[in-house]
Motif scaffolding. Structure first.
Motif: not given
Ligand SMILES: *Cc1c(COP(=O)(O)O)cnc(C)c1O
Length: 353
Positions: A156, A182, A208
């Motif tokens: 990202a 991540d 997440t």
């Protein structure tokens, strides 16, 4: 600065999240939330919890049920799973529990802007590794780090995915240090590194519920890894807050993992929307990086990114713009519903043509 602040508070350079406007009628494509509601089973589970148990009681400090459910989903044991109040909290515990001051860690120069925030507050030195010209990761520059490695996959805000065999090379060349992957956006990508956990004891995968499970408001994130790494995170949690995940979040997150059919359906829709939006943008003169996320990262051949961001804002369409080199002429657009994206494309046409 206040004289009453600790050195830690003085050192802190807090993260600035994308705006959450209270205004109605805005098309919100700036924080990579899911445009669809969470599974109806999540709402049902939360309602049941409200009716059948008492919020008077503390939630489980060990979160065994949710950890078992997440573990089963990935073919792992609950001892390989850590759960926290959003993956941002999981990442904070990972910085505290697995990285050390004086041993510089490495992350990409263009990446999730929370990493330098944690590094600064916990006093961990870091080296920012420049991306290749095509914005892919320069894998070999992550080899033999002193203190460990962290990067998002897909990255990202570039949206670019790094294949698992490249991640394995980074793991192989950091045997005695932790490599954190991540995976906030991995459900929109080719494959998770979770399948490598039994092979590499230095791999921590962080995920997440906020993006692909449409539960940004519930605040649940988790980590997958070797039992030793998970124990390190639990030590940090239990030195900080015994109950970071509340009763409603625990049952809601469990229901979200269990409703795989719904999850696959909304994920597929977002990927389909991403495909046509990419083509539309290309036909309007945009270069769109190959996205494996629920957003696209793009630049126009003539129209400046910052002006486009401002002009869309005037029309109540929020996207994200980072005034940072070398991405200062790029914008990040979250994939919304088909209807929202049609309105976005119409607005862009009005602005640039
Ligand atoms: C959104 C995001 C997170 C944080 O997710 P939460 O679980 O909502 O805290 C972490 N890492 C990256 C790269 C993200 O984009």
């Amino acid at each position: 600065m206040s004289k009453f602040w600790s050195e830690m508070a003085k050192r802190a350079e807090p993260y600035v999240p994308g705006e959450q406007l209270a205004k109605k009628n805005i098309i919100k494509l700036n924080t990579n939330e899911n445009p669809y509601p969470p599974s109806p089973k999540v709402i049902e589970a939360i309602q049941n919890e409200l009716h059948t148990t008492n919020l008077r009681l503390y939630p489980s400090p060990t979160m065994d049920e949710l950890r078992t459910t997440i573990g089963a989903y990935y073919g792992l044991d609950k001892a390989n799973v850590f759960v926290g109040n959003g993956s941002d909290e999981v990442l904070a515990f990972a910085f505290m529990g697995l990285f050390d001051p004086g041993k510089p860690i490495r992350f990409p120069q263009i990446t999730y802007s929370f990493y330098p925030v944690y590094a600064k507050v916990f006093n961990i030195d870091y080296e920012e590794v420049p991306l290749n010209d095509d914005f892919t990761l320069d894998v070999e520059r992550f080899f033999e780090s002193v203190g460990g490695v962290i990067f998002p996959n897909p990255n990202a805000p570039t949206s670019i995915y790094l294949p698992l065999h490249e991640i394995e090379r980074i793991l192989e060349h950091n045997k005695d240090r932790v490599v954190i992957v991540d995976e906030a956006y991995v459900d929109f990508a080719e494959a998770s590194a979770a399948t490598l956990i039994n092979k590499y004891d230095n791999l921590l995968v962080v995920q997440t519920m906020s993006k692909s499970r449409a539960l940004a408001g519930l605040r649940v994130g988790f980590a997958l890894g070797n039992n030793e790494l998970i124990k390190g995170l639990i030590r940090m949690k239990d030195s900080f807050n015994s109950y970071p995940v509340d009763r409603l979040a625990l049952v809601g997150a469990k229901a979200a993992i269990e409703d795989e059919t719904y999850f696959r359906e909304i994920t597929k829709k977002i990927i389909q929307t991403r495909t046509w939006v990419t083509e539309e943008l290309q036909s309007l003169g945009f270069k769109v990086l190959p996205s494996q996320t629920n957003f696209v990262f793009t630049t126009h051949e003539t129209y400046p990114a910052e002006r486009l961001y401002e002009a869309l804002r005037q029309r109540n369409i929020l996207i994200r713009y980072f005034k940072t080199k070398p991405i200062e002429n790029y914008i990040r657009i979250t994939i919304g519903t088909d209807e929202e994206m049609k309105q976005l494309i119409r607005a862009i046409e009005e602005i640039i043509l």
